[in-house]
Design a protein around this motif. Structure first.
Motif, mmCIF file in Angstrom:
data_model
loop_
_atom_site.group_PDB
_atom_site.id
_atom_site.type_symbol
_atom_site.label_atom_id
_atom_site.label_comp_id
_atom_site.label_asym_id
_atom_site.label_seq_id
_atom_site.Cartn_x
_atom_site.Cartn_y
_atom_site.Cartn_z
ATOM 1 N N ILE A 1 -4.436 -3.913 2.280
ATOM 2 C CA ILE A 1 -3.893 -5.245 1.980
ATOM 3 C C ILE A 1 -2.635 -5.197 1.109
ATOM 4 O O ILE A 1 -2.031 -6.229 0.857
ATOM 5 N N GLN A 2 -2.236 -4.018 0.693
ATOM 6 C CA GLN A 2 -1.026 -3.909 -0.141
ATOM 7 C C GLN A 2 0.197 -4.497 0.528
ATOM 8 O O GLN A 2 1.054 -5.068 -0.137
ATOM 9 N N SER A 3 0.275 -4.398 1.844
ATOM 10 C CA SER A 3 1.461 -4.885 2.551
ATOM 11 C C SER A 3 1.640 -6.396 2.432
ATOM 12 O O SER A 3 2.730 -6.908 2.680
ATOM 13 N N PHE B 1 -6.167 -2.482 -4.860
ATOM 14 C CA PHE B 1 -5.296 -1.605 -4.082
ATOM 15 C C PHE B 1 -5.909 -0.219 -3.899
ATOM 16 O O PHE B 1 -5.645 0.446 -2.895
ATOM 17 N N GLN B 2 -6.727 0.210 -4.841
ATOM 18 C CA GLN B 2 -7.413 1.496 -4.692
ATOM 19 C C GLN B 2 -8.501 1.398 -3.623
ATOM 20 O O GLN B 2 -8.618 2.269 -2.766
ATOM 21 N N ASN B 3 -9.279 0.323 -3.657
ATOM 22 C CA ASN B 3 -10.410 0.182 -2.739
ATOM 23 C C ASN B 3 -10.032 -0.406 -1.381
ATOM 24 O O ASN B 3 -10.762 -0.223 -0.412
ATOM 25 N N VAL C 1 -2.735 -14.517 4.365
ATOM 26 C CA VAL C 1 -4.049 -14.321 3.761
ATOM 27 C C VAL C 1 -5.087 -14.912 4.710
ATOM 28 O O VAL C 1 -4.904 -16.009 5.241
ATOM 29 N N GLN C 2 -6.181 -14.179 4.897
ATOM 30 C CA GLN C 2 -7.254 -14.608 5.782
ATOM 31 C C GLN C 2 -8.522 -14.900 4.977
ATOM 32 O O GLN C 2 -8.732 -14.296 3.920
ATOM 33 N N PRO C 3 -9.375 -15.789 5.469
ATOM 34 C CA PRO C 3 -10.599 -16.143 4.733
ATOM 35 C C PRO C 3 -11.456 -14.945 4.350
ATOM 36 O O PRO C 3 -12.035 -14.913 3.263
#
Length: 147
Positions: free
Chosen positions: A39-41, A33-35, A90-92
């Motif tokens: 994607i947090q959503s 989540f920091q980097n 989620v995506q590859p």
């Protein structure tokens, strides 16, 4: 598939993962989540806050470590997780992000126990599992008419 050397190393880490798995997965989410805040959503942040997401992932990683030589034994877990990944889109291309963060978390938490041999084995093992999920999720997206 996974080499015998990797199977042996990953299985040898199972007791460590049983003991420190939640600490590793909690650290993995912190790093991720920091980097990669974008994607947090895709995550249930209440499950992050109460630790349940880290606990579920730790259980899954431990199960993989103990069944790496019998992926058929993980079929129901893979199915459940793959469907959840499809629901959260989620995506590859996101799998390498998770893998990188997981390996970094293992290094952070395990310190000297995360030898280059252990990290290399887990990198190989993670890649194989990621391919299993990517393949199954692709099938689910096709079944649902989503690409």
């Amino acid at each position: 598939m996974v080499s015998q050397k990797t199977i042996d190393i990953v299985k040898s880490t199972a007791p460590i993962l049983k003991k420190q798995g939640k600490q590793i997965t909690t650290r993995m989410y912190e790093i991720m989540f920091q980097n990669h805040p974008e994607i947090q959503s895709q995550f249930d942040m209440s499950a992050q806050a109460d630790g349940s997401q880290s606990a579920k992932l730790a259980t899954a990683v431990y199960a993989y470590a103990t069944h790496i030589d019998d992926l058929a034994g993980l079929k129901s877990m893979v199915e459940k997780i793959a469907h959840r990944h499809v629901q959260t889109h989620v995506q590859p291309e996101q799998y390498p992000i998770v893998g990188e963060c997981m390996l970094q978390a293992m290094q952070d938490v395990l310190g000297e126990g995360a030898t280059p041999e252990v990290i290399d084995a887990w990198a190989e093992a993670y890649q194989v599992l990621a391919e299993v999920f990517i393949h199954r999720e692709h099938e689910i997206y096709e079944e649902e008419g989503v690409s």
